[in-house]
Design a protein around this motif. Structure first.
Motif, short mmCIF file in Angstrom:
data_model
loop_
_atom_site.label_atom_id
_atom_site.label_comp_id
_atom_site.label_asym_id
_atom_site.label_seq_id
_atom_site.Cartn_x
_atom_site.Cartn_y
_atom_site.Cartn_z
N ASP A 48 7.02 28.89 14.14
CA ASP A 48 8.10 28.14 13.51
C ASP A 48 7.60 27.06 12.56
O ASP A 48 8.38 26.45 11.85
CB ASP A 48 8.98 27.48 14.58
CG ASP A 48 9.77 28.50 15.38
OD1 ASP A 48 9.97 29.61 14.87
OD2 ASP A 48 10.20 28.17 16.49
N ILE A 49 6.30 26.82 12.56
CA ILE A 49 5.75 25.75 11.73
C ILE A 49 5.39 26.30 10.36
O ILE A 49 4.68 27.28 10.24
CB ILE A 49 4.52 25.11 12.41
CG1 ILE A 49 4.95 24.45 13.71
CG2 ILE A 49 3.86 24.11 11.47
CD1 ILE A 49 3.80 23.86 14.51
N LYS A 50 5.93 25.64 9.35
CA LYS A 50 5.65 26.05 7.98
C LYS A 50 4.68 25.04 7.38
O LYS A 50 4.94 23.86 7.37
CB LYS A 50 6.95 26.06 7.18
CG LYS A 50 7.98 27.03 7.73
CD LYS A 50 9.37 26.66 7.23
CE LYS A 50 10.44 27.44 7.93
NZ LYS A 50 10.71 26.99 9.28
N GLY A 51 3.56 25.50 6.90
CA GLY A 51 2.59 24.61 6.29
C GLY A 51 1.55 24.12 7.28
O GLY A 51 1.50 24.56 8.42
N PRO A 52 0.73 23.18 6.81
CA PRO A 52 -0.38 22.70 7.64
C PRO A 52 0.11 21.80 8.78
O PRO A 52 1.20 21.25 8.74
CB PRO A 52 -1.24 21.90 6.66
CG PRO A 52 -0.29 21.48 5.59
CD PRO A 52 0.74 22.57 5.49
N ALA A 56 2.70 15.06 8.18
CA ALA A 56 4.00 15.41 7.58
C ALA A 56 4.54 16.71 8.17
O ALA A 56 5.73 16.81 8.48
CB ALA A 56 3.86 15.52 6.07
N GLY A 57 3.68 17.69 8.33
CA GLY A 57 4.11 18.96 8.92
C GLY A 57 4.56 18.80 10.35
O GLY A 57 5.54 19.41 10.78
N LEU A 58 3.83 17.98 11.11
CA LEU A 58 4.22 17.74 12.51
C LEU A 58 5.55 17.00 12.58
O LEU A 58 6.40 17.30 13.43
CB LEU A 58 3.13 16.96 13.24
CG LEU A 58 1.86 17.75 13.52
CD1 LEU A 58 0.78 16.83 14.08
CD2 LEU A 58 2.13 18.89 14.48
N ARG A 59 5.76 16.01 11.69
CA ARG A 59 7.04 15.29 11.67
C ARG A 59 8.19 16.23 11.34
O ARG A 59 9.26 16.18 11.96
CB ARG A 59 6.99 14.12 10.69
CG ARG A 59 6.35 12.87 11.25
CD ARG A 59 6.61 11.66 10.37
NE ARG A 59 5.87 11.73 9.11
CZ ARG A 59 4.60 11.37 8.96
NH1 ARG A 59 3.92 10.91 9.99
NH2 ARG A 59 4.02 11.47 7.79
#
Length: 127
Positions: A48-52, A56-59
């Protein structure tokens, strides 16, 4: 492809793999020291995680997970109230509006207020 192109391609892929391996080694070292971090990482669905996985990605992923949690908590509450009242799916609230027009998230005091224009219903009620 020319030899120089092949060399550059494989060298670039090798550098990327080395960076990934170093990052994984760091995570492995940290999870060995902190079992709670290992448990937290095991709970993350990376599909479900898009990007690194930077701050910012974790937030962004946290915001998505919290929104999904809140919406599903409200849906569960709607169905729980309906079951307790013994009414059929699609039964309207006492205010006359559908359960779907009530809050998509529970308020801090666990209410599902009606969002219909000009309705003062403060909480979903099937009685």
């Amino acid at each position: 492809m020319s030899e120089s192109t092949l060399h550059a391609t494989y060298a670039s892929v090798s550098r990327s793999a080395a960076e990934q391996a170093a990052a994984l080694q760091l995570l492995l070292a940290r999870t060995t020291v902190d079992p709670n971090l290992a448990l937290a990482l095991a709970q993350i669905d990376t599909t479900d995680i898009k990007g690194p996985l930077d701050a910012a990605g974790l937030r962004a992923s946290l915001a998505e997970a919290e929104a999904e949690r809140d919406m599903n908590r409200a849906l569960a509450e709607r169905h729980h109230r309906r079951a307790l009242a013994g009414v059929a799916l699609g039964t309207s609230c006492a205010c006359g509006h559908s359960a779907a027009t009530h809050g998509p998230r529970l308020t801090e005091d666990a209410r599902l207020p009606c969002r219909h224009d000009d309705c003062s219903c403060a909480d979903l009620d099937f009685s």
